[in-house]
Structure formats: C-alpha cells, structure tokens
Design an enzyme around this catalytic site. Structure first.
Site, PDB file in Angstrom:
ATOM      1  N   GLY A 172       0.823  -1.202   0.000  1.00  9.50           N
ATOM      2  CA  GLY A 172       0.000   0.000   0.000  1.00  9.50           C
ATOM      3  C   GLY A 172       0.853   1.245   0.000  1.00  9.50           C
ATOM      4  O   GLY A 172       2.086   1.197  -0.036  1.00  9.50           O
ATOM      5  N   PHE A 203       3.124   8.446   4.878  1.00 11.48           N
ATOM      6  CA  PHE A 203       4.510   8.187   5.259  1.00 11.48           C
ATOM      7  C   PHE A 203       5.331   7.787   4.048  1.00 11.48           C
ATOM      8  O   PHE A 203       6.473   8.192   3.878  1.00 11.48           O
ATOM      9  CB  PHE A 203       4.506   7.060   6.297  1.00 11.48           C
ATOM     10  CG  PHE A 203       5.848   6.659   6.824  1.00 11.48           C
ATOM     11  CD1 PHE A 203       6.683   5.842   6.086  1.00 11.48           C
ATOM     12  CD2 PHE A 203       6.265   7.081   8.065  1.00 11.48           C
ATOM     13  CE1 PHE A 203       7.906   5.453   6.577  1.00 11.48           C
ATOM     14  CE2 PHE A 203       7.483   6.701   8.570  1.00 11.48           C
ATOM     15  CZ  PHE A 203       8.304   5.879   7.831  1.00 11.48           C
ATOM     16  N   PRO A 234       5.585   4.310   0.812  1.00 11.18           N
ATOM     17  CA  PRO A 234       5.117   2.970   0.449  1.00 11.18           C
ATOM     18  C   PRO A 234       5.399   1.940   1.543  1.00 11.18           C
ATOM     19  O   PRO A 234       6.298   2.110   2.366  1.00 11.18           O
ATOM     20  CB  PRO A 234       5.913   2.661  -0.816  1.00 11.18           C
ATOM     21  CG  PRO A 234       7.154   3.483  -0.703  1.00 11.18           C
ATOM     22  CD  PRO A 234       6.749   4.733   0.017  1.00 11.18           C
ATOM     23  N   VAL A 235       4.612   0.852   1.523  1.00  7.07           N
ATOM     24  CA  VAL A 235       4.763  -0.251   2.457  1.00  7.07           C
ATOM     25  C   VAL A 235       4.928  -1.544   1.656  1.00  7.07           C
ATOM     26  O   VAL A 235       4.179  -1.785   0.702  1.00  7.07           O
ATOM     27  CB  VAL A 235       3.533  -0.371   3.391  1.00  7.07           C
ATOM     28  CG1 VAL A 235       3.760  -1.462   4.434  1.00  7.07           C
ATOM     29  CG2 VAL A 235       3.241   0.958   4.063  1.00  7.07           C
ATOM     30  N   LYS A 256       7.863  -0.277   6.199  1.00  7.87           N
ATOM     31  CA  LYS A 256       7.498   1.097   5.844  1.00  7.87           C
ATOM     32  C   LYS A 256       8.754   1.806   5.358  1.00  7.87           C
ATOM     33  O   LYS A 256       9.762   1.856   6.052  1.00  7.87           O
ATOM     34  CB  LYS A 256       6.971   1.849   7.066  1.00  7.87           C
ATOM     35  CG  LYS A 256       5.541   1.582   7.434  1.00  7.87           C
ATOM     36  CD  LYS A 256       5.148   2.537   8.552  1.00  7.87           C
ATOM     37  CE  LYS A 256       3.713   2.353   8.973  1.00  7.87           C
ATOM     38  NZ  LYS A 256       3.343   3.328  10.016  1.00  7.87           N
ATOM     39  N   ASP A 311      -5.306   9.247  15.257  1.00  4.82           N
ATOM     40  CA  ASP A 311      -5.699   8.875  13.892  1.00  4.82           C
ATOM     41  C   ASP A 311      -6.263   7.457  13.868  1.00  4.82           C
ATOM     42  O   ASP A 311      -5.949   6.667  12.974  1.00  4.82           O
ATOM     43  CB  ASP A 311      -4.513   9.000  12.939  1.00  4.82           C
ATOM     44  CG  ASP A 311      -4.943   9.062  11.467  1.00  4.82           C
ATOM     45  OD1 ASP A 311      -6.122   9.386  11.211  1.00  4.82           O
ATOM     46  OD2 ASP A 311      -4.111   8.775  10.591  1.00  4.82           O
TER      47      ASP A 311
END
Length: 555
Positions: free
Chosen positions: A241, A245, A247-248, A262, A359
């Site tokens: 995803g 922050f 891409p993972v 991450k 969040d």
C-alpha cells in the site's frame, strides 16, 4: 550558593532571555530567514552562495542548489554506521548559532565526555554540545535528526560537535566547507546569550514529542542489504500500500519471518517527523492488540520501519467490501471491537506514557491470521505525562470522519478524542458503512446522524449490516450500538473512558442513555483551519489529503 548569588543568577537568565527575544525578533539579513539553507546547511553572509553544506555533506538537490533554492538542505556523502557506532566520530565546529532545538534534549548533570557517549549510543543523535559554557562547561544538549537554522555568527565560541562516519573524519574540500571558524570571544556574554536562547526556545517551542524516549531504545537495527533482499529490492509485486509516510512492502527475512516494511518517502513532507515519532513511541510498547515494531533501518537517505506482517490487511479491507464483509460474522466483529478497545485502554492507561493515537480509523486497525485486531500507525500520536489529560495544537492532523468535534474545530485533543474515533469505528463495524460519504435515501444525515435518528425512533437494529440480519446476537449488537453512541457524544466530558468501555462490553449492567453526538457533514461550513489528513498504514493503501473540516451542530 548564597541568596545574593542565586538572585544574581536568576537576573542573568532573565536578562539573557530578554536580550535573545530582542535579537531574534529583528530580522537583519538574509540568514535571519528560518530554515533558509534547509537541514544540515550553514548560512554565511559574504559567501557565494550564502548557503554552504557542512563537511561530509552535499546538496540534496544539486539542481535546486545551483538555482539558489537551498530549502532541501544537505545530505551526507556517506551514511553513519549505526550497527558499529565505534566507527563514528565528531568534528568540532565553532562560531555558529546553535541549531533549532525542536528535536533536542538537555541534561544539566552530564559532563562533555558523558554527552559524547550518550550521542554515540543513539542512532538518531547527530550532534552534541555543552548546555552551559560558563565555568567548567557542564551540561549536555543533544540534537536528533537534521540540524536546522544554523548560521555563522561573530560573537560565539560555543562548540558544536557534529557526528561523522569514519570515512569523513579528516577530509576537507573546497566547496563543502568544514565549519570550523575561530572567532574573537566577547567573554561571558556569549554563554549568557546561548543559555538565554536555549531557555527561551525551550519555553516557546517545546521539543516535539519525547526525544528522551530514544534513550535505551533496544530496537534491532537491520542492514539495508537485508531489507532490500527481503523485499526483492522493493519490488512493486511486494507493495502492500501507500500512505502519507510512504510505500509499504511485504518482505521475508532469511529465517522465513514475514515482515511489513514502511519506507520513508523522500518527498514526504511529514514522513521524517512521523518516522521519529513512531520509533520513539512504540519501540517498547508490548500488547497483543498493537502491531509490533520489530526493528528499523537507518542508512544514508533510507529510513525504514520493520513491523510484524499482518496477512489479513486492514479492517476497512473487510467491512467496506461487499463480498469480503460476509467473511466477518458477528462473533468475529465483536472480537475485533473488543480487541481495539483493549489496545486503546493500554495506550491511555496501562503503558508507561499516556498515548493519544489521534488517527484511529478502520484503515489503521490491522488483522492477523486469526482476525485479531491490532492498532497501527503511531506517526500522529501524542504523549501525556503525569496528570496531564488534554492538550491543544494549531496543526490538526487526522482523518476526516473520525475526528472529534473539539479537535477538528479547536485543536483540542485528549483521551476522549480517541474515544470519539473508537465510537465511529464501532458504528462502522456494526453497519458495514463508512461514516464519511454515507448516504441513505430517507435522510441527508451521515452515519452517526442516521444511527442517532434510528436510536431515538427505537429502530436501532436497522443500522446493522444486512449480512448480519437474523443473527441470534441482536441484544449484543444493540448494546454495542448504544456504547458506540455514548462514545461519540458531542461533549468530551459526557463520553466514557476506555476503561469504562471495556467494562461495558464485558458486563450486562444497564447503560446510560446517550446524548446527541457530534455531527460532521460537508454541507454546513464552519470557520476553522485546514486539516492535514495523512496516514502511514502498515498494510493498506491510503491517501494524503488536505480538507476543510465542517461541523454541524445537532438541533
């Protein structure tokens, strides 16, 4: 120390603060512009260009630098060796205004030798100095991350010790200038001004989050080569995803352990702050309902967080998918709700620090192979100490549709703002509908407004997801709807604490009747600042948006 000396010292500090305020409030030249030279850049009036990189650094963007746009700052020629800290050293730099102390920490009891050792022991520490240059030069101040707002000054002999890898020690170059300037001292005034500066900046601009939490981090550091191999060189096939922050990626270590990585995006405006925040806050948090941080990698410009891999992605992947939601029967949904509640209770009450997530949303709740829920993404989190229970900010961050009204409109956050987000989640899990963008043909309300109307009409069970209709657990669902409505009441003081919520889920005692919730809609504008909504999901895609929050007061 006698009373006269003590009074005189207090007078000195007050005068120093007054002098610094006067000095810092009057821009006199180009170098007075904050952050002109970006991170690790030194502003020098009379040089061409006015911005120079420290020894061992180079412009992050040569193209922008040559066009006199220095805002990207400088980056290291060679990375620090965080695995073998004995290979790093320091160079002395004098004749400088000390860096911005937003990411600094002071300790008055340390001597300079202890200060150096403390800096070397922490991979985030980039520089150190004496915090008091009068007398024997006692005290220690450490800087973490990029060094900001530095310039050459003709009045200070204060020494800044800048951390360097062994490969850079002893080198010098024509354009990449070693910032070692011998200047004439003006006696004790320089020390007083520095102390006043530190005192003033500490009071007016407290260090973000808790830099001291980087002490004794005990977090495994991974080689970049190991992570590159594990993710097949960050292959797009392994991409899980994209968040605010960066891409993972999914990866697999040599021992076949699956991981989620991450990767800090170099273009991310908030990523570095989130990275530091996440490492500092959750390195030592251990709870079955929190995603576990396995380690990190800091090498050159690469900054990576390594998490346990969650094979079932995030909660929103299931509950908002017409086909996948059928895989979550009521018992699984109730298990997920209770797991989120226990994880929040740990953050609010049982961890070392009181942590406000800020969040909490379906995309930040991940599911393991047994569909146990785990809270993730602590990039926006805040910590409280002692008896502190609330705070406020001018920079509202979070996700539209989950933010409590007092936070969205006034920047006030507390454990009760997390409780509000949890209440939204409960209603979403029960209904299978998103709060934001909810539409019902009979009214123009959002999900919370629709739930409130059904509750008042005695038809609350109409809220439940169609695939749950006919379940024998209707009384349990009804109780969960009531708890959800109690959590989203408009006034923070009316909302229960998470400890009370956990008790409510585990008992059959009667519950209070909920009051009107805080309503959010896009149709009734409220004057407030722009809200920055970003996510750094470990396992699922998300977007980074800027939206104006609007608030509809209940009638």
């Amino acid at each position: 120390m006698n009373q006269t000396t003590s009074t005189r010292e207090r007078f000195t500090w007050v005068e120093a603060e007054k002098r610094w305020k006067l000095y810092s409030s009057e821009p006199r030249d180009l170098c007075d512009k904050y952050g002109l030279c970006g991170g690790n850049g030194d502003c020098v009036i009379g040089e061409n260009p006015v911005c120079q990189c420290f020894k061992g650094f180079k412009p992050k963007s040569e193209e922008k630098w040559n066009l006199t746009d220095w805002s990207d700052g400088c980056t290291r020629n060679n990375p620090l060796d965080c695995k073998d800290k004995s290979k790093d050293g320091f160079i002395k730099s004098v004749g400088l205004k000390m860096p911005d102390i937003e990411y600094s920490r002071g300790n008055k009891s340390m001597n300079l030798k202890e200060c150096r050792a403390k800096c070397l022991s922490n991979c985030f520490c980039m520089a150190y100095a004496n915090s008091d240059i009068r007398g024997d030069g006692s005290g220690c101040i450490l800087w973490f991350g990029d060094l900001m707002d530095i310039r050459k000054v003709p009045y200070d002999e204060q020494v800044l010790y800048l951390r360097m890898p062994a490969s850079e020690l002893g080198k010098s170059g024509p354009k990449v200038r070693a910032v070692i300037v011998v200047v004439a001292s003006i006696g004790g005034v320089s020390g007083v001004l520095l102390l006043g500066y530190i005192s003033y900046r500490t009071k007016s601009k407290a260090p973000r989050e808790n830099p001291e939490e980087t002490d004794d981090l005990e977090l495994p550091l991974f080689d970049l080569a190991t992570i590159v191999k594990a993710t097949n060189n960050f292959s797009t096939d392994n991409k899980l995803g994209q968040g605010g922050f960066g891409p993972v990626y999914k990866g697999k270590l040599n021992d076949d352990q699956e991981i989620a990585v991450k990767r800090l995006s170099r273009s991310s405006g908030q990523g570095l702050n989130e990275f530091k925040n996440e490492v500092i806050l959750i390195a030592k948090l251990q709870h079955r309902n929190l995603v576990r941080l396995i380690g990190c990698c800091i090498q050159g410009e690469e900054k990576l967080l390594i998490y346990e891999y969650m094979p079932n992605k995030s909660l929103d992947f299931f509950i908002f998918g017409e086909t996948r939601k059928k895989l979550l029967d009521w018992s699984k949904r109730f298990q997920i709700i209770c797991g989120i509640a226990r994880g929040l209770l740990y953050l609010h009450q049982d961890s070392r620090l009181r942590i406000i997530h800020r969040d909490l949303k379906a995309g930040n709740v991940l599911l393991d192979d047994e569909l146990n829920s785990k809270i993730s993404d602590f990039g926006m989190a805040k910590t409280f100490r002692g008896n502190q229970t609330e705070g406020n900010t001018n920079r509202v961050v979070g996700t539209y549709g989950y933010m409590a009204p007092e936070y969205a409109s006034d920047g006030l956050f507390s454990i009760k703002s997390d409780v509000f987000s949890f209440g939204i989640l409960v209603l979403e899990i029960i209904s299978g509908k998103k709060n934001r963008g909810f539409f019902h043909q009979d009214d123009s309300l959002n999900l919370t407004g629709h739930a409130w109307r059904l509750w008042n009409e005695g038809n609350a069970l109409e809220l439940i997801d169609e695939c749950l209709v006919g379940s024998c657990a209707e009384s349990e669902m009804l109780r969960c709807i009531q708890i959800g409505l109690l959590c989203i009441q408009h006034r923070p003081e009316d909302r229960p604490s998470m400890s009370s919520v956990v008790v409510m889920f585990g008992s059959q005692s009667s519950l209070a009747q909920p009051k009107q919730p805080g309503f959010f809609t896009e149709n009734a504008p409220l004057k407030c600042d722009v809200v920055h909504s970003s996510s750094s999901n470990t396992q699922d895609s998300s977007s980074k948006n800027e939206v104006t929050v609007t608030l509809l007061e209940p009638r």
